[in-house]
Design a protein around this motif. Sequence first.
Motif, PDB file in Angstrom:
ATOM      1  N   MET B   1      -5.172  -8.348 -10.559  1.00  0.00           N
ATOM      2  CA  MET B   1      -5.170  -9.230  -9.536  1.00  0.00           C
ATOM      3  C   MET B   1      -3.783 -10.017  -9.157  1.00  0.00           C
ATOM      4  O   MET B   1      -2.828 -10.463  -9.823  1.00  0.00           O
ATOM      5  N   VAL B   2      -3.462  -8.829  -8.437  1.00  0.00           N
ATOM      6  CA  VAL B   2      -1.881  -9.091  -7.647  1.00  0.00           C
ATOM      7  C   VAL B   2      -1.479 -10.121  -6.715  1.00  0.00           C
ATOM      8  O   VAL B   2      -2.737  -9.886  -5.799  1.00  0.00           O
ATOM      9  N   LEU B   3      -1.216 -10.946  -7.089  1.00  0.00           N
ATOM     10  CA  LEU B   3      -0.865 -12.370  -5.761  1.00  0.00           C
ATOM     11  C   LEU B   3       1.111 -11.832  -5.000  1.00  0.00           C
ATOM     12  O   LEU B   3       1.590 -11.536  -6.191  1.00  0.00           O
ATOM     13  N   LEU B   4       0.193 -11.374  -3.830  1.00  0.00           N
ATOM     14  CA  LEU B   4       1.623 -10.645  -3.295  1.00  0.00           C
ATOM     15  C   LEU B   4       2.184 -11.559  -1.998  1.00  0.00           C
ATOM     16  O   LEU B   4       0.971 -12.796  -1.595  1.00  0.00           O
ATOM     17  N   GLN B   5       3.100 -11.605  -1.917  1.00  0.00           N
ATOM     18  CA  GLN B   5       3.690 -11.750  -0.205  1.00  0.00           C
ATOM     19  C   GLN B   5       2.325 -11.640   0.900  1.00  0.00           C
ATOM     20  O   GLN B   5       3.115 -10.460   0.680  1.00  0.00           O
ATOM     21  N   PRO B   6       2.802 -11.825   2.170  1.00  0.00           N
ATOM     22  CA  PRO B   6       2.586 -10.984   2.787  1.00  0.00           C
ATOM     23  C   PRO B   6       2.614  -9.810   3.603  1.00  0.00           C
ATOM     24  O   PRO B   6       1.847  -9.350   3.621  1.00  0.00           O
ATOM     25  N   ASP B   7       3.823  -9.515   3.348  1.00  0.00           N
ATOM     26  CA  ASP B   7       3.867  -8.670   3.718  1.00  0.00           C
ATOM     27  C   ASP B   7       4.004  -7.327   2.874  1.00  0.00           C
ATOM     28  O   ASP B   7       3.557  -6.238   3.152  1.00  0.00           O
ATOM     29  N   PRO B   8       4.522  -7.604   1.470  1.00  0.00           N
ATOM     30  CA  PRO B   8       4.563  -6.454   0.411  1.00  0.00           C
ATOM     31  C   PRO B   8       3.231  -5.736   0.687  1.00  0.00           C
ATOM     32  O   PRO B   8       2.572  -4.992   0.300  1.00  0.00           O
ATOM     33  N   PHE B   9       2.042  -7.057   0.931  1.00  0.00           N
ATOM     34  CA  PHE B   9       0.379  -7.322   1.003  1.00  0.00           C
ATOM     35  C   PHE B   9       0.538  -6.140   1.680  1.00  0.00           C
ATOM     36  O   PHE B   9      -0.724  -5.533   2.026  1.00  0.00           O
ATOM     37  N   LEU B  10       0.412  -6.704   3.061  1.00  0.00           N
ATOM     38  CA  LEU B  10       0.379  -5.380   4.374  1.00  0.00           C
ATOM     39  C   LEU B  10       0.596  -3.778   4.155  1.00  0.00           C
ATOM     40  O   LEU B  10       0.000  -3.365   4.581  1.00  0.00           O
ATOM     41  N   ASN B  11       2.392  -4.420   3.617  1.00  0.00           N
ATOM     42  CA  ASN B  11       2.288  -2.413   3.156  1.00  0.00           C
ATOM     43  C   ASN B  11       1.489  -1.707   2.356  1.00  0.00           C
ATOM     44  O   ASN B  11       1.170  -0.889   2.602  1.00  0.00           O
ATOM     45  N   GLU B  12       0.786  -2.673   1.188  1.00  0.00           N
ATOM     46  CA  GLU B  12       0.403  -1.425   0.225  1.00  0.00           C
ATOM     47  C   GLU B  12      -1.311  -1.746   0.511  1.00  0.00           C
ATOM     48  O   GLU B  12      -1.931  -0.763   0.656  1.00  0.00           O
ATOM     49  N   LEU B  13      -1.559  -2.246   1.787  1.00  0.00           N
ATOM     50  CA  LEU B  13      -3.072  -2.488   1.958  1.00  0.00           C
ATOM     51  C   LEU B  13      -3.413  -0.888   3.304  1.00  0.00           C
ATOM     52  O   LEU B  13      -3.757  -0.613   3.294  1.00  0.00           O
ATOM     53  N   THR B  14      -1.845  -1.283   4.173  1.00  0.00           N
ATOM     54  CA  THR B  14      -2.133   0.066   4.400  1.00  0.00           C
ATOM     55  C   THR B  14      -1.488   1.618   3.171  1.00  0.00           C
ATOM     56  O   THR B  14      -2.283   2.249   4.133  1.00  0.00           O
ATOM     57  N   SER B  15      -0.941   1.226   2.440  1.00  0.00           N
ATOM     58  CA  SER B  15      -1.135   3.061   1.904  1.00  0.00           C
ATOM     59  C   SER B  15      -2.696   2.661   1.454  1.00  0.00           C
ATOM     60  O   SER B  15      -2.931   4.065   0.533  1.00  0.00           O
ATOM     61  N   MET B  16      -3.373   2.174   0.445  1.00  0.00           N
ATOM     62  CA  MET B  16      -4.078   1.567   0.721  1.00  0.00           C
ATOM     63  C   MET B  16      -5.218   3.038   1.212  1.00  0.00           C
ATOM     64  O   MET B  16      -6.243   3.641   1.103  1.00  0.00           O
ATOM     65  N   PHE B  17      -4.813   2.849   2.825  1.00  0.00           N
ATOM     66  CA  PHE B  17      -6.200   2.740   3.778  1.00  0.00           C
ATOM     67  C   PHE B  17      -5.471   4.792   3.916  1.00  0.00           C
ATOM     68  O   PHE B  17      -6.474   5.452   3.965  1.00  0.00           O
ATOM     69  N   GLU B  18      -4.601   4.778   3.254  1.00  0.00           N
ATOM     70  CA  GLU B  18      -3.872   6.084   3.535  1.00  0.00           C
ATOM     71  C   GLU B  18      -4.533   6.605   2.341  1.00  0.00           C
ATOM     72  O   GLU B  18      -4.660   8.204   2.692  1.00  0.00           O
ATOM     73  N   ARG B  19      -4.721   5.950   0.965  1.00  0.00           N
ATOM     74  CA  ARG B  19      -5.246   7.255  -0.541  1.00  0.00           C
ATOM     75  C   ARG B  19      -6.698   7.056  -0.002  1.00  0.00           C
ATOM     76  O   ARG B  19      -7.224   8.245  -0.479  1.00  0.00           O
ATOM     77  N   SER B  20      -6.994   6.164   0.800  1.00  0.00           N
ATOM     78  CA  SER B  20      -8.468   6.629   1.042  1.00  0.00           C
ATOM     79  C   SER B  20      -9.073   7.758   2.186  1.00  0.00           C
ATOM     80  O   SER B  20     -10.607   7.705   3.006  1.00  0.00           O
ATOM     81  N   THR B  21      -8.410   7.945   2.853  1.00  0.00           N
ATOM     82  CA  THR B  21      -8.889   8.549   3.920  1.00  0.00           C
ATOM     83  C   THR B  21      -9.579   9.878   3.710  1.00  0.00           C
ATOM     84  O   THR B  21     -11.043  10.492   4.830  1.00  0.00           O
ATOM     85  N   GLU B  22      -9.554  10.923   2.980  1.00  0.00           N
ATOM     86  CA  GLU B  22     -10.751  10.610   2.264  1.00  0.00           C
ATOM     87  C   GLU B  22     -12.072  11.094   1.413  1.00  0.00           C
ATOM     88  O   GLU B  22     -13.005  11.441   1.939  1.00  0.00           O
ATOM     89  N   LYS B  23     -11.647  10.169   0.617  1.00  0.00           N
ATOM     90  CA  LYS B  23     -12.882   9.676   0.201  1.00  0.00           C
ATOM     91  C   LYS B  23     -12.654   8.163  -0.406  1.00  0.00           C
ATOM     92  O   LYS B  23     -11.826   8.066  -1.170  1.00  0.00           O
ATOM     93  N   GLY B  24     -13.804   7.654  -0.938  1.00  0.00           N
ATOM     94  CA  GLY B  24     -13.169   6.317  -0.657  1.00  0.00           C
ATOM     95  C   GLY B  24     -13.494   5.321   0.391  1.00  0.00           C
ATOM     96  O   GLY B  24     -13.583   5.735   1.276  1.00  0.00           O
TER      97      GLY B  24
END
Lengths: 103, 122
Positions: B1-24
Amino acid sequence: MVYITSWDDFVEKSVQLFRADPESTRYTMKYRHCDGKLVLKVTDNRECLKFKTDQAQDAKKMEKLNNIFFTLMSRGPEADISEVTGKEQMEVQPAKKGRGRKQ
Amino acid sequence: MVLLQPDPFLNELTSMFERSTEKGSVWVTLKRSSLKSKVVRNKMATAGEEIDHRCLIRATDGKKTISTSVGAKDHQRFQASYATILKARMTALKKRERKDKRKAADADKKTKVSKKKRSRAL
């Protein structure tokens, strides 16, 4: 687990659940892009409320519920959410009005 | 569990969405939390200290978990950016039925374009 079909029902029940036990109630959303499915879940580890959809219009409704929970969780269970729920509607409507005539 | 600042969190969340478009799938959980251990909380409660709560946001794609927290002062800015990300990433959901029917009708009306062949004498 039975999914709640009515959105308003789901919102009302989940807010109730949170207010009854703010310490242990969590709100989770699961989004699956490849299947185009969205599942919302609110639970306090005793009761579980779920809502499932594949409609884009429900994502808009979810935005409002997100705002409700952000407000409740960061400001406290007594926070006034009437403002949060009504705000968007009031902001959206005036924008449509008053721009020339349609004829 | 990584506790991030809100802005880095949102960036990482965006890439999570990008990574899971085909499966997951992607899970995002909101919870009211004091971010303190139970021992500390009990100690504070017995000392009569007020426990400060924040909204804890956790996200996972099943492999990686990230988290951040927002308080009463900064939650509005965060929830606006969060809503923007969701709107941009949740594109697999169905539009309204009515619109789909109209689109289908439009597709049927495809006009046939006849091709003209021109021969040019050089």
